[in-house]
Motif scaffolding. Structure first.
Motif, PDB file in Angstrom:
ATOM      1  N   TYR A 129       5.188  12.651  54.416  1.00 36.78           N
ATOM      2  CA  TYR A 129       6.743  12.011  55.006  1.00 36.78           C
ATOM      3  C   TYR A 129       7.104  13.509  55.461  1.00 36.78           C
TER       4      TYR A 129
ATOM      5  N   ARG B  28       5.902  10.861  60.007  1.00 40.49           N
ATOM      6  CA  ARG B  28       5.284   9.581  58.279  1.00 40.49           C
ATOM      7  C   ARG B  28       3.345   9.638  59.152  1.00 40.49           C
TER       8      ARG B  28
ATOM      9  N   GLU C 164      13.956  10.214  57.514  1.00 39.13           N
ATOM     10  CA  GLU C 164      12.434  10.767  57.402  1.00 39.13           C
ATOM     11  C   GLU C 164      13.112  11.146  58.787  1.00 39.13           C
ATOM     12  N   GLN C 165      11.914  11.097  59.176  1.00 37.08           N
ATOM     13  CA  GLN C 165      11.572  12.111  60.704  1.00 37.08           C
ATOM     14  C   GLN C 165      10.291  11.273  61.048  1.00 37.08           C
TER      15      GLN C 165
ATOM     16  N   SER D 114       9.071  18.065  64.342  1.00 37.84           N
ATOM     17  CA  SER D 114       8.943  17.142  63.260  1.00 37.84           C
ATOM     18  C   SER D 114       7.668  16.281  62.777  1.00 37.84           C
TER      19      SER D 114
ATOM     20  N   TYR E  10      11.509  15.300  56.223  1.00 36.22           N
ATOM     21  CA  TYR E  10      12.507  14.891  56.435  1.00 36.22           C
ATOM     22  C   TYR E  10      13.290  15.688  56.897  1.00 36.22           C
TER      23      TYR E  10
END
Length: 180
Positions: free
Chosen positions: A42, A53, A50-51, A140, A44
């Motif tokens: 993940y 995964r 959460e951005q 991200s 974050y």
């Protein structure tokens, strides 16, 4: 263009990591593990949202991973039996990752456009990956891919891998607080 620093994780038991901005303030928190089906990494932001995964969807020597951005499936990553000069495709995004995953020198391209360049740098408190992200909105996702490749590079060649020191063949740029 943004620059991030991601600490190298030579210890595969460590499950948390951080990506730092140029001024070494925390930009992203990374947590999770790999190795079994349905394991997840993940990414974050600093508020804990959460951005992105990466989820492992298969076992074996050549596992497959799903890439999700804000709970939306955007692509998949699969590894192959290349040598030290790896070529990895990110399907559905049409990204190509080329370089040396073990030494931490690689780049992500979409056609002729460079999206990310990763190089190892040495700071007084350890070895880091310097991520030069061209598009800030994709930061991200690129941090998640870099975290995956860091862990995969360590697992992939555990018997061949020697931790980088000044005397090994890997050349690291000595950096001050911020690499110019």
């Amino acid at each position: 263009m943004s620059r991030y620093f991601l600490m190298q994780q030579h210890n595969t038991n460590q499950r948390e990591n951080r990506a730092y901005n140029e001024d070494f303030s925390i930009a992203f928190n990374i947590s999770g593990k790999l190795g079994s089906k349905n394991d997840v990494i993940y990414v974050y932001d600093t508020q804990g949202v959460e951005q992105s995964r990466i989820r492992q969807v298969s076992y074996g020597i050549l596992p497959r991973f799903q890439l999700l951005y804000q709970d939306k499936y955007i692509g998949s990553i699969g590894f192959n039996f290349a040598g030290f000069n790896d070529v990895i495709f990110v399907r559905y995004l049409n990204w190509v990752i080329t370089g040396e995953i073990i030494s931490g020198k690689y780049r992500i391209r979409h056609g002729r456009k460079k999206l990310l360049e990763v190089n190892p740098v040495e700071f007084p408190d350890g070895l880091f990956y310097q991520l030069d992200v061209q598009n800030d909105a994709q930061a991200s996702v690129h941090v998640a891919i870099a975290a995956l490749l860091d862990r995969w590079g360590m697992k992939k060649n555990r018997g061949l891998l020697k931790l980088p020191t000044r005397s090994t063949k890997y050349k690291y740029k000595m950096a001050t607080k911020v690499n110019q």
